[in-house]
Design a protein around this motif. Sequence first.
Motif, PDB file in Angstrom:
ATOM      1  N   VAL A 294       2.988  10.697   4.245  1.00 52.14           N
ATOM      2  CA  VAL A 294       3.104  11.320   5.569  1.00 52.14           C
ATOM      3  C   VAL A 294       2.851  12.826   5.454  1.00 52.14           C
ATOM      4  O   VAL A 294       2.896  13.385   4.355  1.00 52.14           O
ATOM      5  CB  VAL A 294       4.520  11.116   6.174  1.00 52.14           C
ATOM      6  CG1 VAL A 294       4.784   9.653   6.487  1.00 52.14           C
ATOM      7  CG2 VAL A 294       5.599  11.668   5.246  1.00 52.14           C
ATOM      8  N   HIS A 295       2.582  13.437   6.591  1.00 49.74           N
ATOM      9  CA  HIS A 295       2.579  14.893   6.648  1.00 49.74           C
ATOM     10  C   HIS A 295       4.012  15.312   6.933  1.00 49.74           C
ATOM     11  O   HIS A 295       4.642  14.767   7.839  1.00 49.74           O
ATOM     12  CB  HIS A 295       1.651  15.400   7.754  1.00 49.74           C
ATOM     13  CG  HIS A 295       0.221  15.043   7.509  1.00 49.74           C
ATOM     14  ND1 HIS A 295      -0.603  15.808   6.726  1.00 49.74           N
ATOM     15  CD2 HIS A 295      -0.513  13.982   7.919  1.00 49.74           C
ATOM     16  CE1 HIS A 295      -1.801  15.244   6.671  1.00 49.74           C
ATOM     17  NE2 HIS A 295      -1.771  14.133   7.384  1.00 49.74           N
ATOM     18  N   PHE A 296       4.494  16.260   6.159  1.00 52.47           N
ATOM     19  CA  PHE A 296       5.885  16.677   6.278  1.00 52.47           C
ATOM     20  C   PHE A 296       5.926  18.118   6.780  1.00 52.47           C
ATOM     21  O   PHE A 296       5.225  18.996   6.256  1.00 52.47           O
ATOM     22  CB  PHE A 296       6.543  16.573   4.895  1.00 52.47           C
ATOM     23  CG  PHE A 296       7.927  17.155   4.814  1.00 52.47           C
ATOM     24  CD1 PHE A 296       9.037  16.409   5.160  1.00 52.47           C
ATOM     25  CD2 PHE A 296       8.127  18.465   4.370  1.00 52.47           C
ATOM     26  CE1 PHE A 296      10.318  16.938   5.074  1.00 52.47           C
ATOM     27  CE2 PHE A 296       9.402  19.010   4.286  1.00 52.47           C
ATOM     28  CZ  PHE A 296      10.497  18.236   4.638  1.00 52.47           C
ATOM     29  N   HIS A 297       6.737  18.359   7.804  1.00 50.36           N
ATOM     30  CA  HIS A 297       6.865  19.703   8.377  1.00 50.36           C
ATOM     31  C   HIS A 297       8.329  20.107   8.430  1.00 50.36           C
ATOM     32  O   HIS A 297       9.142  19.383   9.012  1.00 50.36           O
ATOM     33  CB  HIS A 297       6.339  19.734   9.818  1.00 50.36           C
ATOM     34  CG  HIS A 297       4.880  19.396   9.923  1.00 50.36           C
ATOM     35  ND1 HIS A 297       3.918  20.346  10.091  1.00 50.36           N
ATOM     36  CD2 HIS A 297       4.235  18.210   9.875  1.00 50.36           C
ATOM     37  CE1 HIS A 297       2.721  19.764  10.151  1.00 50.36           C
ATOM     38  NE2 HIS A 297       2.892  18.453  10.018  1.00 50.36           N
ATOM     39  N   ALA A 298       8.661  21.227   7.822  1.00 49.51           N
ATOM     40  CA  ALA A 298      10.020  21.764   7.933  1.00 49.51           C
ATOM     41  C   ALA A 298       9.919  23.275   7.926  1.00 49.51           C
ATOM     42  O   ALA A 298       9.152  23.840   7.150  1.00 49.51           O
ATOM     43  CB  ALA A 298      10.890  21.290   6.782  1.00 49.51           C
TER      44      ALA A 298
END
Length: 630
Positions: A294-298
């Motif tokens: 997945v693409h992970f955004h934080a």
Amino acid sequence: MSNSTKSIIVGTAGHIDHGKSTLIEALTGTHPDRLDEEKRRGITIDLGFAFLEDEGVRYGFVDVPGHERFVKNMLAGASGIDLVLLVIAADELIKPQTREHFDICRLLGVQRGVIALTKSDLADRDTRELARMEIEEFVKGTFLAGAPIVEVSAKTRQGLTELKTALREAAREISAKDTGRYFRLPIDRSFAVKGFGSVVTGTLFSGHVAVGDEVELLPSGRVLRVRGLQTGGKSVERAEAGQRTAVNLAGIEHTAIQRGMVLTSRGRLRTTRRADVRLELLPGAPALKHRAQVHFHAGTLETIGEVYLLGARELAPGGSGLAQLRLQDEAVLVRGDRFIVRQFSPVVTIGGGVVLDPLARRFTAKDTGRAQFLATLEMGSSDDILRTMAERHVLGITAEEIIVRTGWIEGEIQSTARTLADKKLLRIVSNGPLILIAEALFAEIGKKLLARVERFHKENPLLPGITREELKASLGRRVRPETFAAALQMLLEQKKITLHGEFIITLAPEELRAREQITQAFAKAGLAVPSVKEVLAQLKIETARSEKLLQILLREKVLVRVSADLIFHHDALDALSGLLAQYKKLKGDRIGVPAFKELTGITRKYAIPLLEYLDRQRQTRRAGDERVIL
Ligand SMILES: Nc1nc2c(ncn2[C@@H]2O[C@H](COP(=O)(O)OP(=O)(O)O)[C@@H](O)[C@H]2O)c(=O)[nH]1
Ligand SMILES: [Mg+2]
């Protein structure tokens, strides 16, 4: 900043061309599109910023792009917002990015918002009424249920006053961000300003920062000095959580800093590539398979992650589960941070969640306590969390490691640890650095040590005892020296072991009895002590062992040797000091041998060595035939 001024970050959300940027300009006077390309094409590509101060509230607006291709830029801006301004055009209503942006806000845990029905000049009354109903249906059961829906037109400026009122009311409901925690600023831009050098901007997530501070840039770990600060477009000495902040940094090229990096308090936080999380999948998303990419955004970071589901093959649409995320790049995460995941391809938002353990261990079949541990991290009180953390760290856990996982400040950790130590759930084996170990684990170490000392006696009856070094080595190299020292101390206090010179010994039951007999014999005698030989002769153990016991008692200062063949109990000597003090008060500070004998009721045989002992102790000083009581 005056205390009555509240800083609120407002993020726009909504489909492209629904009038987000125009509305921000109408509210603040600043058009947020700042790139030449954005102005030329009339669309927002990257984040834009504007400020407004209105009746005691400072708004920092983060304007996001609505185009689906730029959702990742939207995500960098959406983290850290307090309030969402959901923009829906009256002539188009709910469109794909209205949904996606709204989902993202929900997954990021945004708590409040205002809905702006923009371009209301393009819709007649009936259409606007219909729009209202549709929007109410759309937000039903979410954090925006019941949120004000304000009809506005940037063109006619109708409704702007009502919108400001709605923003103000929502802002009042928002609790201030945590300024007491460690400083953390996820960077969304880095650029150079002529004459100043490198400047980075971001939404100040937690803590505060001041001009002159040394801060750390993660993941590189470079330490940099804050040369200047701006919030809301004005130079300030100090910026706090909840403010849009620009930081002028000394000693670094702006090209060495990128979106996704984090400025933080020096030496407090760490980066990670493996985090245990609660993951939630959107109802409209396809099922997510174990080990899916997945693409992970934080924060402002975007990277790729692999999802390891905990105890499941897949996560169903609308479902939620525990998972481990393995990230391609280093991320700065602490417990409680929100994140978003997007499908690898085609790229759409499919879910998000909350970080539970940012320094997760690898999955192993042996690790059966993990789910319970994560449940505590998710739901437990700070007492529960600290306790479980200690229980999961066989070797103990340091304040430093707790900070990295939780973002808690050291003072909080100390007071929680003390509460748990008082309840005998946790042992503080060292205060500087703070090291904690679960009480059960600590007791286990104590038991091991005791068993080792006893075995040593059996195996080496002719040796006086085991040395400290040998005993420590028996625990293996992985026990911290502080834990060993604390366990040894505990056994000494419990009188389960005894120090005999540099040796550690345990006493057999008959030896413990003999030791008690010796102590009692001297305690009872007061100052008219028996001869040592006499006392030892009455014991039921052989001379070598009784001599050893005597040595131990002398070393422990239970008994005190006053002359070659006179030994007194420590309490008797204390009482003598008391008598002398009283004498001095009543009769003056001089005392002769006869008076001393009378005072203490002892014969010359004891009196002379005792007086000489007192001279050596500087309790008395010889002056001719007399003593001066000091
Ligand atoms: N008639 C009318 N047009 C508007 C209004 N607000 C924005 N627009 C127009 O809608 C277009 C898109 O606006 P923009 O703010 O760039 O939308 P964004 O993509 O959501 O930021 C522009 O041409 C604006 O001039 C409004 O209240 N009334
Ligand atoms: Mg725009």
